[in-house]
Scaffold this motif. Structure first.
Motif, PDB file in Angstrom:
ATOM      1  N   ARG A 227     -42.633-103.454 -60.934  1.00 45.92           N
ATOM      2  CA  ARG A 227     -43.637-103.607 -59.871  1.00 45.92           C
ATOM      3  C   ARG A 227     -43.542-102.381 -58.974  1.00 45.92           C
ATOM      4  O   ARG A 227     -42.468-102.025 -58.509  1.00 45.92           O
ATOM      5  CB  ARG A 227     -43.360-104.875 -59.075  1.00 45.92           C
ATOM      6  N   TYR A 228     -44.688-101.759 -58.720  1.00 45.17           N
ATOM      7  CA  TYR A 228     -44.709-100.496 -57.989  1.00 45.17           C
ATOM      8  C   TYR A 228     -45.191-100.707 -56.556  1.00 45.17           C
ATOM      9  O   TYR A 228     -46.110-101.473 -56.296  1.00 45.17           O
ATOM     10  CB  TYR A 228     -45.650 -99.497 -58.688  1.00 45.17           C
ATOM     11  N   ASP A 229     -44.556 -99.988 -55.647  1.00 48.47           N
ATOM     12  CA  ASP A 229     -45.021 -99.919 -54.266  1.00 48.47           C
ATOM     13  C   ASP A 229     -45.339 -98.448 -54.008  1.00 48.47           C
ATOM     14  O   ASP A 229     -44.472 -97.668 -53.628  1.00 48.47           O
ATOM     15  CB  ASP A 229     -43.960-100.430 -53.308  1.00 48.47           C
ATOM     16  N   ARG A 230     -46.568 -98.070 -54.252  1.00 46.92           N
ATOM     17  CA  ARG A 230     -46.911 -96.652 -54.156  1.00 46.92           C
ATOM     18  C   ARG A 230     -46.870 -96.149 -52.719  1.00 46.92           C
ATOM     19  O   ARG A 230     -46.649 -94.973 -52.477  1.00 46.92           O
ATOM     20  CB  ARG A 230     -48.270 -96.404 -54.797  1.00 46.92           C
ATOM     21  N   ALA A 231     -47.118 -97.032 -51.772  1.00 43.33           N
ATOM     22  CA  ALA A 231     -47.043 -96.598 -50.372  1.00 43.33           C
ATOM     23  C   ALA A 231     -45.617 -96.163 -50.023  1.00 43.33           C
ATOM     24  O   ALA A 231     -45.413 -95.163 -49.341  1.00 43.33           O
ATOM     25  CB  ALA A 231     -47.497 -97.729 -49.449  1.00 43.33           C
ATOM     26  N   ALA A 232     -44.628 -96.930 -50.518  1.00 41.59           N
ATOM     27  CA  ALA A 232     -43.226 -96.582 -50.250  1.00 41.59           C
ATOM     28  C   ALA A 232     -42.663 -95.626 -51.289  1.00 41.59           C
ATOM     29  O   ALA A 232     -41.595 -95.057 -51.101  1.00 41.59           O
ATOM     30  CB  ALA A 232     -42.381 -97.852 -50.214  1.00 41.59           C
ATOM     31  N   GLY A 233     -43.389 -95.460 -52.412  1.00 43.04           N
ATOM     32  CA  GLY A 233     -42.904 -94.583 -53.474  1.00 43.04           C
ATOM     33  C   GLY A 233     -41.738 -95.167 -54.245  1.00 43.04           C
ATOM     34  O   GLY A 233     -40.900 -94.438 -54.765  1.00 43.04           O
ATOM     35  N   THR A 234     -41.655 -96.507 -54.349  1.00 41.25           N
ATOM     36  CA  THR A 234     -40.534 -97.148 -55.023  1.00 41.25           C
ATOM     37  C   THR A 234     -41.025 -98.101 -56.107  1.00 41.25           C
ATOM     38  O   THR A 234     -42.195 -98.464 -56.163  1.00 41.25           O
ATOM     39  CB  THR A 234     -39.654 -97.924 -54.031  1.00 41.25           C
ATOM     40  N   PRO A 238     -40.295-107.669 -60.793  1.00 33.88           N
ATOM     41  CA  PRO A 238     -41.057-108.787 -60.219  1.00 33.88           C
ATOM     42  C   PRO A 238     -40.178-109.975 -59.849  1.00 33.88           C
ATOM     43  O   PRO A 238     -40.585-110.803 -59.049  1.00 33.88           O
ATOM     44  CB  PRO A 238     -42.021-109.170 -61.352  1.00 33.88           C
ATOM     45  N   HIS A 239     -38.982-110.061 -60.443  1.00 32.81           N
ATOM     46  CA  HIS A 239     -38.103-111.181 -60.140  1.00 32.81           C
ATOM     47  C   HIS A 239     -36.656-110.711 -60.164  1.00 32.81           C
ATOM     48  O   HIS A 239     -36.251-109.955 -61.047  1.00 32.81           O
ATOM     49  CB  HIS A 239     -38.292-112.308 -61.158  1.00 32.81           C
ATOM     50  N   PRO A 240     -35.816-111.148 -59.187  1.00 35.99           N
ATOM     51  CA  PRO A 240     -34.428-110.654 -59.112  1.00 35.99           C
ATOM     52  C   PRO A 240     -33.580-111.012 -60.325  1.00 35.99           C
ATOM     53  O   PRO A 240     -32.595-110.331 -60.618  1.00 35.99           O
ATOM     54  CB  PRO A 240     -33.884-111.318 -57.844  1.00 35.99           C
ATOM     55  N   LEU A 241     -33.936-112.064 -61.057  1.00 34.81           N
ATOM     56  CA  LEU A 241     -33.157-112.457 -62.226  1.00 34.81           C
ATOM     57  C   LEU A 241     -33.185-111.380 -63.309  1.00 34.81           C
ATOM     58  O   LEU A 241     -32.247-111.255 -64.100  1.00 34.81           O
ATOM     59  CB  LEU A 241     -33.669-113.790 -62.778  1.00 34.81           C
ATOM     60  N   ILE A 242     -34.257-110.577 -63.336  1.00 31.56           N
ATOM     61  CA  ILE A 242     -34.345-109.505 -64.332  1.00 31.56           C
ATOM     62  C   ILE A 242     -33.225-108.501 -64.115  1.00 31.56           C
ATOM     63  O   ILE A 242     -32.627-107.999 -65.078  1.00 31.56           O
ATOM     64  CB  ILE A 242     -35.724-108.825 -64.253  1.00 31.56           C
ATOM     65  N   ARG A 243     -32.927-108.196 -62.862  1.00 29.10           N
ATOM     66  CA  ARG A 243     -31.829-107.267 -62.562  1.00 29.10           C
ATOM     67  C   ARG A 243     -30.517-107.795 -63.121  1.00 29.10           C
ATOM     68  O   ARG A 243     -29.755-107.066 -63.766  1.00 29.10           O
ATOM     69  CB  ARG A 243     -31.718-107.073 -61.053  1.00 29.10           C
ATOM     70  N   ASP A 244     -30.248-109.086 -62.898  1.00 31.79           N
ATOM     71  CA  ASP A 244     -28.998-109.666 -63.379  1.00 31.79           C
ATOM     72  C   ASP A 244     -28.922-109.636 -64.901  1.00 31.79           C
ATOM     73  O   ASP A 244     -27.853-109.394 -65.469  1.00 31.79           O
ATOM     74  CB  ASP A 244     -28.873-111.113 -62.884  1.00 31.79           C
ATOM     75  N   ILE A 245     -30.048-109.870 -65.566  1.00 34.28           N
ATOM     76  CA  ILE A 245     -30.064-109.854 -67.034  1.00 34.28           C
ATOM     77  C   ILE A 245     -29.717-108.472 -67.557  1.00 34.28           C
ATOM     78  O   ILE A 245     -28.873-108.303 -68.443  1.00 34.28           O
ATOM     79  CB  ILE A 245     -31.454-110.299 -67.547  1.00 34.28           C
ATOM     80  N   ILE A 246     -30.332-107.442 -66.985  1.00 37.31           N
ATOM     81  CA  ILE A 246     -30.104-106.072 -67.455  1.00 37.31           C
ATOM     82  C   ILE A 246     -28.659-105.644 -67.201  1.00 37.31           C
ATOM     83  O   ILE A 246     -27.999-105.086 -68.080  1.00 37.31           O
ATOM     84  CB  ILE A 246     -31.093-105.114 -66.772  1.00 37.31           C
TER      85      ILE A 246
END
Length: 712
Positions: A227-234, A238-246
């Motif tokens: 998920r992109y936040d182009r205004a912040a450039g970051t 979409p879900h924090p569980l993806i981080r834990d899986i990776i």
């Protein structure tokens, strides 16, 4: 029609479903992606491109830049007459660079093209027109609907990646096991379908370790997984569980225990990670290149670390390090001497003895003899002797030591040489020896740099004697600084340097280097101590910066929770370890890591998730760091011990001097002197507070020392 919905509510999926349904009805449907549209003219250009295809390229090439609105309308109007009830589906209005201008351009086209139908999707609110469009807003799923959608996705043979944000919008109400299974399949599918799976996996790991910058659309290869936040450039998940899986997958590939990690040592003398984790490279260069000969810093600020780095320096200077010069000094000055003139002379003898090692073998014989006897007098090794000389020394050994005299200006000193030593001369003119040695080094275009560390070990608990030691040493440094081929670099603790007379200190500004650690440098020490460990090499690779070091905030996320005790982790760390002078000590970073591991719930279990340390472990570790820092003031520095203990007993952290004068013990010296020493150590910070009656000068005890009070 204007289709509205929050992020992940299914707008794109619904637009595509609508397009499929309209095509089945025989209508001509064209999909226009508005993401990254920079100016209103591009709206028409993209519409013409998808409608006219190859023929439009020739048309567009005849115009400069995007076609004028009139040309766009003419092309689309002509095409609309040949198509069956044509429809333009504009997706992602909110992701255009100029959403308002893009909306106005669509509004102008819709008014001029009555044969065409328009559907626009966007997050609310929408600015810039489209008032004549009918609005339809997607409503959130109910819990039951969310579970049905999720289970259908999990059971389907193929996961529609573009539709997953629809499910992610209801993740909190979905069964966790089924959700994890879905997300794992989604991650696998995104990586497998990428043009470069290895690169896609590296990108996902970087995002999992912390936000990364969006550049030139280089994250499109993993599709809707980010998920992109182009205004912040970051970019994020979409879900924090993806981080834990990776991260958990990567940790399973490289299993390790917390107990396996090395953090180096608290003191540079035993620090096996000094080479890999040293931070202040720029200071090392300035000491030698800019002749910064007085290096000042608090205890634990890295003085000995720099000393050891310089000791291994092998470029255009000859470095002569002495880790404990106080041992050499006492051989010349005696253990009980505190006369400043005597100490100054004795320091010059020590410098001369150390410099003697730099004499070339073809130096004048008398100079070599003086150098050998200087070194023998202070207990330094001399050059190997020939067979005849060794025999003579052996014969003389039973007769005991021999006295050697040193002339240093008006001061004369004596030293007993080791047993069996037989000096060839009775007196060494030390200043003459240094002048001739300097001349020889200059003629050979050589430079010898003497390093003195750990000056505070001499007369550790006797301030009067320490003051005389520092006075004499810095006077010698001033004398040596006039030479061209010889330098003396002194590493001094801040409070000892402050003992030096203020008028004399004003003469040292150009030669002084203060180890003033910035918050960023201190945090770099902290994260480097962890990321140099082999099991975390993949993290280091992902977060390494081009010029060395690591991305600090993502690296901190590997170690600690994002917030501790209600404060962002970087702010909490800085507030907790700064003393009253605003300084932070690198040694505290090492202490904190060791203690955090000690207080970890299960240090012998395999690490399966990040961060490495829990909020409870790091909080308890910081309390212990506070206890050690407080104890250092009372039991090591021994400055105003009664007052410091009284402050803790009464939990006094902010006060005026008048309020606490009765807490000082008169036998420890005048109150003003005790306060001055506490300020030098950083135990007291001078602040100004508005008490309602006007501004008042007050003192505050920093959190570094008071945190342990609340826990006791």
């Amino acid at each position: 029609m204007l289709l509205l919905g929050v992020a992940g509510s299914g707008k794109t999926v619904l637009v595509r479903m609508l397009g499929d349904d309209l095509r089945r009805q025989g209508r001509a449907v064209f999909h226009v992606d508005l993401r990254d549209v920079r100016q209103p003219g591009e709206v028409g250009a993209r519409a013409v491109e998808v409608v006219a295809g190859g023929s439009s390229r020739r048309t567009l090439q005849s115009s400069s830049g995007a076609p004028p609105v009139t040309e766009t309308i003419e092309i689309l109007d002509g095409a609309g007459g040949r198509l069956e009830r044509p429809v333009l589906l504009f997706d992602g209005l909110d992701e255009a660079i100029d959403p308002a201008g893009t909306a106005s351009a669509i509004d102008e086209l819709s008014r001029a093209l009555p044969r065409w139908s328009f559907v626009v999707s966007s997050r609310p609110p929408v600015a810039g027109g489209l008032e004549q469009f009918s609005a339809f807003t997607l409503t959130p799923f109910t819990r039951e609907e969310a579970t049905i959608v999720l289970r259908r996705l999990v059971s389907s043979a193929e996961i529609p990646l573009s539709g997953l944000p629809l499910a992610l919008s209801v993740m909190e109400s979905a069964p966790l096991d089924e959700l994890r299974a879905l997300l794992e399949r989604w991650v696998d599918g995104a990586v497998a379908s990428s043009p470069d799976p290895a690169r896609a996996r590296a990108l996902l790991e970087r995002v999992a370790l912390g936000h990364v910058t969006v550049r030139n659309g280089n994250h499109a290869e993993v599709g809707d997984l980010l998920r992109y936040d182009r205004a912040a450039g970051t970019v994020s998940f979409p879900h924090p569980l993806i981080r834990d899986i990776i991260l958990s997958r990567r940790l399973r590939e490289h299993p390790f225990e917390l107990a396996e990690l090395r953090f180096g040592a608290e003191d540079a003398e035993r620090d096996d990670l000094l080479e890999e984790s040293f931070v202040l490279w720029q200071n090392v260069g300035s000491i030698l290149s800019q002749r910064r000969s007085i290096v000042v810093g608090d205890r634990g600020a890295g003085k000995s670390a720099i000393f050891h780095k310089l000791s291994a320096y092998r470029d255009d200077v000859e470095v002569l390090p002495v880790a404990n010069p106080s041992d050499l000094l006492q051989r010349i000055a005696g253990a009980d001497t505190h006369d400043a003139d005597t100490l100054r002379a004795a320091w010059l003898v020590v410098v001369a003895a150390v410099v003697a090692a730099a004499l070339p073998e073809d130096a004048p014989r008398k100079l070599l003899q003086e150098g050998a006897e200087l070194r023998a007098a202070v207990g330094l090794p001399t050059r190997p002797m020939g067979r005849t000389k060794r025999a003579l020394r052996a014969m003389a050994r039973p007769f005991g030591g021999t006295t050697l005299r040193f002339a240093v200006g008006p001061v004369n000193l004596e030293a007993e040489l080791p047993s069996g030593a037989t000096p060839t001369i009775s007196t060494v003119d030390v200043e003459s020896f240094l002048a001739v040695t300097d001349k020889i080094l200059r003629s050979e275009k050589r430079r010898a740099v003497v390093l003195f560390d750990r000056i505070d070990e001499l007369y550790k608990y006797d301030r009067t004697r320490q003051e005389a030691v520092v006075q004499g040493l810095l006077q010698v440094e001033g004398r040596v600084s006039l030479l061209d081929g010889i330098d003396l670099v002194v590493f001094l603790r801040t409070d000892l340097f402050e003992l030096y007379d203020i008028q004399e200190k004003n003469k040292l500004v150009s030669r002084r280097l203060v180890l003033d650690w910035s918050e960023e440098d201190w945090l770099q020490v902290l994260v480097r101590r962890v990321l140099v460990n082999e099991p975390l090499g993949w993290v280091a690779e992902r977060l390494r910066l081009p010029g060395g070091g690591f991305e600090t905030r993502p690296a901190l996320g590997v170690l600690f929770p994002a917030e501790v005790e209600g404060r962002p982790i970087d702010r909490w760390l800085s507030d907790s370890v700064r003393n009253g002078n605003g300084d932070v000590s690198p040694r505290l970073a090492v202490l904190l890591l060791y203690l955090a591991r000690e207080y970890a719930a299960r240090p012998r279990e395999k690490v399966t998730s990040l961060p490495l340390f829990s909020a409870a472990a790091i909080s308890r570790a910081m309390t212990e760091v506070s206890e050690l820092s407080f104890s250092e003031v009372v039991n090591d520095f021994k400055v105003a011990s009664s007052f410091v203990l009284n402050c803790r007993a009464g939990k006094r952290t902010l006060f005026s001097l008048a309020e606490v004068e009765g807490l000082f013990e008169p036998s420890e010296g005048p109150v003003s002197e005790q306060v001055r020493l506490l300020e030098r150590l950083g135990f007291l910070e001078r602040v100004v507070r508005d008490t309602g009656d006007g501004a008042r000068s007050m003192f505050r005890v920093p959190e570094l020392y008071t945190r342990c009070w609340e826990a006791s």
